[in-house]
Enzyme design. Structure first.
Site, PDB file in Angstrom:
ATOM      1  N   SER A 167       0.835  -1.191   0.000  1.00 25.10           N
ATOM      2  CA  SER A 167       0.000   0.000   0.000  1.00 25.10           C
ATOM      3  C   SER A 167       0.880   1.255   0.000  1.00 25.10           C
ATOM      4  O   SER A 167       1.677   1.454  -0.904  1.00 25.10           O
ATOM      5  CB  SER A 167      -0.947  -0.064   1.209  1.00 25.10           C
ATOM      6  OG  SER A 167      -1.937   0.907   1.149  1.00 25.10           O
TER       7      SER A 167
ATOM      8  N   HIS B 289      -2.504  -1.212  -4.217  1.00 29.09           N
ATOM      9  CA  HIS B 289      -3.965  -1.265  -4.330  1.00 29.09           C
ATOM     10  C   HIS B 289      -4.508   0.154  -4.210  1.00 29.09           C
ATOM     11  O   HIS B 289      -3.762   1.093  -3.966  1.00 29.09           O
ATOM     12  CB  HIS B 289      -4.583  -2.207  -3.284  1.00 29.09           C
ATOM     13  CG  HIS B 289      -4.392  -1.776  -1.861  1.00 29.09           C
ATOM     14  ND1 HIS B 289      -4.859  -2.498  -0.801  1.00 29.09           N
ATOM     15  CD2 HIS B 289      -3.783  -0.699  -1.303  1.00 29.09           C
ATOM     16  CE1 HIS B 289      -4.562  -1.901   0.334  1.00 29.09           C
ATOM     17  NE2 HIS B 289      -3.907  -0.804   0.048  1.00 29.09           N
TER      18      HIS B 289
END
Length: 194
Positions: free
Chosen positions: A98, A123
């Site tokens: 992330s 993501h």
């Protein structure tokens, strides 16, 4: 934020830990090994600025093992890295997920590394909306802003087309070190010397 060696303490283990962190800083190494939040990012920004001020001609190495976390906190580190006069080399050991992956990609081109068994995951940003119903549209627009911003950052640093980044970040997209190199998040892989 721990930058200087602590001279006195009643706890020998704490003294050893602070001295180890100080030793790393003396060698221009910053360790980012936890969830991305305001406290750790304020510390990382302080360490980056401290090291730039100490010597604006030598690279800084940022070691990352993070599951990600706060986008706004992570962006404070990202913006600092991008605006320093020194090169920041990023190294993934373990996991850069992330926001951790965004920071890994943010290192100076050709100075981004991962250890062979590292995992990298990108993501779309997660959102926890806590607002009155009348404010939901504001939260949705803000979430869309950060999603677009992070996709553009990843596209810039990886040289991937924005459409590809948008597709890949719709779900958790895990990469090995080799795949992360092919994708453009890193430039080099540290191979185990066995």
């Amino acid at each position: 934020m721990t930058i200087l060696i602590q001279q006195y303490t009643n706890d020998e283990n704490k003294k050893l830990e602070l001295n180890n962190i100080s030793k790393l800083l003396q060698n221009r190494i910053i360790l980012f090994s936890q969830t991305v939040d305001d406290e750790i990012c304020n510390s990382i920004v302080g360490q980056l600025l401290y090291l730039e001020n100490e010597d604006s001609t030598k690279d800084i190495r940022l070691f990352i093992n993070s599951p990600g976390g706060s986008v706004t906190a992570g962006l404070s580190v990202y913006d600092t890295i991008q605006n320093l006069s020194v090169d920041v080399s990023t190294i993934c050991f373990g996991l850069a997920a992330s926001m951790g992956a965004v920071l890994l990609a943010a290192g100076v081109e050709n100075k981004r590394f991962a250890f062979a068994s590292s995992r990298i995951m990108i993501h779309q940003p997660l959102s926890k909306v806590e607002a009155p119903w009348s404010h939901l549209d504001i939260q949705i627009r803000n979430g869309a802003y950060f999603k677009n911003l992070l996709n553009n950052i990843l596209s810039f640093h990886t040289k991937q087309e924005l459409k590809q980044i948008e597709t890949d970040t719709e779900r958790d997209f895990f990469l090995s070190a080799t795949e992360a190199k092919q994708y453009g998040i890193i430039d080099h892989i540290f191979i185990n010397n066995n």
